[in-house]
Design a protein around this motif. Structure first.
Motif, PDB file in Angstrom:
ATOM      1  N   UNK A  14      94.661  -8.837  59.076  1.00  0.00           N
ATOM      2  CA  UNK A  14      94.555  -7.420  58.712  1.00  0.00           C
ATOM      3  C   UNK A  14      93.736  -7.242  57.437  1.00  0.00           C
ATOM      4  N   UNK A  15      93.988  -8.088  56.444  1.00  0.00           N
ATOM      5  CA  UNK A  15      93.215  -8.025  55.200  1.00  0.00           C
ATOM      6  C   UNK A  15      91.750  -8.335  55.463  1.00  0.00           C
ATOM      7  N   UNK A  16      91.501  -9.269  56.356  1.00  0.00           N
ATOM      8  CA  UNK A  16      90.135  -9.631  56.716  1.00  0.00           C
ATOM      9  C   UNK A  16      89.394  -8.440  57.298  1.00  0.00           C
ATOM     10  N   UNK A  17      90.035  -7.730  58.213  1.00  0.00           N
ATOM     11  CA  UNK A  17      89.402  -6.567  58.843  1.00  0.00           C
ATOM     12  C   UNK A  17      89.103  -5.475  57.813  1.00  0.00           C
ATOM     13  N   UNK A  18      90.056  -5.201  56.941  1.00  0.00           N
ATOM     14  CA  UNK A  18      89.879  -4.163  55.920  1.00  0.00           C
ATOM     15  C   UNK A  18      88.776  -4.554  54.932  1.00  0.00           C
ATOM     16  N   UNK A  19      88.830  -5.784  54.444  1.00  0.00           N
ATOM     17  CA  UNK A  19      87.852  -6.228  53.447  1.00  0.00           C
ATOM     18  C   UNK A  19      86.461  -6.447  54.044  1.00  0.00           C
TER      19      UNK A  19
END
Length: 81
Positions: A14-19
């Motif tokens: 999820x952090x990967x997608x957002x960042x």
């Protein structure tokens, strides 16, 4: 993958997608740099490997495309899609 690793993997993804969405066009980064050390550290080696394979196999979901290898570590950039 045990429950702890599954949870850590989902948080990292999820952090990967957002960042990844925040990256500027043409900017190249390793997955570790994109998600950050806080979410990277809890992942064991195999989970890290699985996360990288998932990103490479699903560029449309993650917003990243594979660019090159830096030694043995994959480098990605923001997808134009």
């Amino acid at each position: 993958m045990n429950a702890t690793q599954t949870s850590a993997w989902h948080k990292a993804l999820e952090a990967l997608k957002v960042n990844a969405a925040k990256l500027s066009a043409g900017q190249e980064r390793k997955i570790r740099e994109i998600i950050g050390e806080t979410l990277w550290e809890p992942l064991i080696r195999q989970t890290r490997h699985d996360l990288g394979k998932h990103v490479r196999a699903n560029p449309e979901r993650c917003g990243l495309v594979f660019v090159r290898l830096a030694g043995t570590i994959a480098v990605y950039k923001k997808s134009c899609v």
